[in-house]
Design a protein around this motif. Structure first.
Motif, PDB file in Angstrom:
ATOM      1  N   ARG A 238     -86.205 -40.623  19.745  1.00  0.00           N
ATOM      2  CA  ARG A 238     -85.261 -40.846  18.638  1.00  0.00           C
ATOM      3  C   ARG A 238     -84.335 -42.014  18.961  1.00  0.00           C
ATOM      4  O   ARG A 238     -84.084 -42.879  18.118  1.00  0.00           O
ATOM      5  CB  ARG A 238     -84.396 -39.603  18.415  1.00  0.00           C
TER       6      ARG A 238
ATOM      7  N   ALA B 285     -88.212 -36.019  22.947  1.00  0.00           N
ATOM      8  CA  ALA B 285     -87.860 -36.228  21.540  1.00  0.00           C
ATOM      9  C   ALA B 285     -86.539 -36.984  21.448  1.00  0.00           C
ATOM     10  O   ALA B 285     -86.400 -37.912  20.640  1.00  0.00           O
ATOM     11  CB  ALA B 285     -87.767 -34.888  20.809  1.00  0.00           C
TER      12      ALA B 285
ATOM     13  N   VAL C 299     -93.990 -35.164  22.709  1.00  0.00           N
ATOM     14  CA  VAL C 299     -92.742 -35.435  21.992  1.00  0.00           C
ATOM     15  C   VAL C 299     -92.378 -34.337  20.984  1.00  0.00           C
ATOM     16  O   VAL C 299     -91.203 -34.042  20.760  1.00  0.00           O
ATOM     17  CB  VAL C 299     -92.780 -36.824  21.302  1.00  0.00           C
ATOM     18  N   GLU C 300     -93.429 -33.693  20.433  1.00  0.00           N
ATOM     19  CA  GLU C 300     -93.147 -32.687  19.392  1.00  0.00           C
ATOM     20  C   GLU C 300     -92.694 -31.362  20.002  1.00  0.00           C
ATOM     21  O   GLU C 300     -92.236 -30.468  19.299  1.00  0.00           O
ATOM     22  CB  GLU C 300     -94.368 -32.519  18.481  1.00  0.00           C
TER      23      GLU C 300
ATOM     24  N   HIS D 117     -90.356 -39.297  11.992  1.00  0.00           N
ATOM     25  CA  HIS D 117     -89.140 -39.921  12.523  1.00  0.00           C
ATOM     26  C   HIS D 117     -89.118 -41.433  12.342  1.00  0.00           C
ATOM     27  O   HIS D 117     -88.344 -42.135  12.984  1.00  0.00           O
ATOM     28  CB  HIS D 117     -88.925 -39.522  13.984  1.00  0.00           C
TER      29      HIS D 117
ATOM     30  N   GLN E   8     -98.159 -35.075  17.825  1.00  0.00           N
ATOM     31  CA  GLN E   8     -97.354 -36.251  18.200  1.00  0.00           C
ATOM     32  C   GLN E   8     -97.268 -37.227  17.027  1.00  0.00           C
ATOM     33  O   GLN E   8     -96.204 -37.731  16.709  1.00  0.00           O
ATOM     34  CB  GLN E   8     -97.984 -36.976  19.393  1.00  0.00           C
TER      35      GLN E   8
ATOM     36  N   TRP F 230     -94.960 -35.993  14.306  1.00  0.00           N
ATOM     37  CA  TRP F 230     -93.548 -36.133  14.709  1.00  0.00           C
ATOM     38  C   TRP F 230     -93.108 -37.592  14.560  1.00  0.00           C
ATOM     39  O   TRP F 230     -92.050 -37.881  14.001  1.00  0.00           O
ATOM     40  CB  TRP F 230     -93.356 -35.659  16.159  1.00  0.00           C
TER      41      TRP F 230
END
Ligand code: C2E
Ligand code: CA
Ligand code: CA
Ligand code: CA
Length: 279
Positions: free
Chosen positions: A220, A216, A209-210, A250, A243, A246
């Motif tokens: 989100r 990503a 994901v990062e 978020h 990960q 991140w």
């Protein structure tokens, strides 16, 4: 050519028959294994993303073999669902999770709910409220000591009945998470009406994901969707610090994965939790 076709078909038939026999034999072995209490539960900790404190545990089935290895649920759950064996096995899982919860509580680790995976067949063919209530009462636990995880595809098989069952569970204090979120095809209008507590973002979206802009973007979106519905969002399959960083940045609420802890026997969970407390 006709004869050749016949031979091919005969071979085809033979391989179908062999597979059928194999599945039948495995189903028989599973039946015996349930009767003889051969299955085990392992538990994977779920942590708060912000401070890495323990939040819950997920119960995962393991089938130990004579040679010390385990058969993973991916290799037998489907067959259990197809044959209906999942109802008996699922009942065992619910009771084993309650027993584990009792042991944890007695050792000072009560208060971490244990999430149990429930398949569609169980959702529609057993009285889940009764199963859960019987298990928590038998082990003298509050109803919230156990939760359930349902996949999106299980819910979508019969959304009306899923809604009814989830409502009944909620009225009885039993929380629910929507598992493998993002992989199914549930319509948002439907999700909105389900009395859920958590969404679990599938590992496929968490991996990389990062570094992966597509994942990503999906994470989100799933985080914002979950939070806009007032739900707790859990990321599964977290394997790296990158990960986790991140996800925490978020606003992901909870994380689960090999980075922080693999599924393990109850004894090991206790040791892991104790270590955590003494840090
Ligand atoms: P699931 O509910 O999505 O469970 C998460 C799976 O991901 C587990 O596999 C877990 O061991 C694995 N996992 C956890 N963290 C990581 C990670 O960081 N990296 C990777 N690569 N994998 C990770 P497991 O234990 O093999 O279970 C597979 C599936 O079998 C589960 O997927 C669930 O759908 C089903 N299952 C397991 N136990 C039960 C059960 O008691 N009842 C039912 N109906 N299904 C179960
Ligand atoms: Ca799960
Ligand atoms: Ca999952
Ligand atoms: Ca998954």
């Amino acid at each position: 050519a006709a004869r050749e076709n016949g031979t091919v078909l005969a071979r085809f038939d033979a391989s179908i028959a062999a597979r059928y026999t194999e599945r039948l034999q495995l189903a028989g072995r599973i039946h015996t294994a349930i009767d003889q209490g051969e299955f085990e539960l392992h538990f994977q900790p779920i942590y708060h993303a912000a401070d890495r404190s323990p939040a819950a545990l997920e119960a995962l089935l393991r089938w130990p073999q004579a040679d010390g290895s385990f058969i993973a649920p991916g290799d037998f759950i489907r067959l259990c669902e197809d044959t209906g064996l999942i109802v008996a096995l699922g009942r065992w899982v619910i009771h084993a999770a309650a027993r584990a919860q009792r042991q944890l509580a007695d050792q000072g680790w009560g208060g971490l709910p244990i999430a149990v995976n429930i398949s569609a067949v169980q959702l529609f063919n057993s009285d889940l409220v009764a199963e859960f209530s019987r298990a928590t009462e038998a082990w003298d636990l509050p109803p919230g000591a156990l939760q359930l995880e349902l996949t999106e595809s299980a819910v979508m098989r019969n959304p009306a009945q899923a809604l009814q069952t989830l409502q009944a569970l909620k009225e009885n204090g039993i929380g629910a998470a929507l598992d493998d979120f993002g992989t199914g095809f549930s319509s948002m209008s439907y999700l909105q009406h389900l009395p859920l507590d958590s969404l679990k973002i599938d590992r496929d979206f968490v991996c990389d994901v990062e570094r992966n802009p597509r994942n990503a973007a999906i994470c989100r979106a799933l985080l914002s969707l979950g939070h806009s519905m007032g739900l707790n969002v859990i990321a599964e399959g977290v394997e790296s610090e990158g990960q986790l960083a991140w996800l925490a940045a978020h606003g992901c609420d909870q994380v689960q994965g090999y980075l922080l802890g693999r599924p393990m026997p109850l004894e090991a969970v206790r040791v892991a939790l104790d270590q955590h407390r003494s840090v």
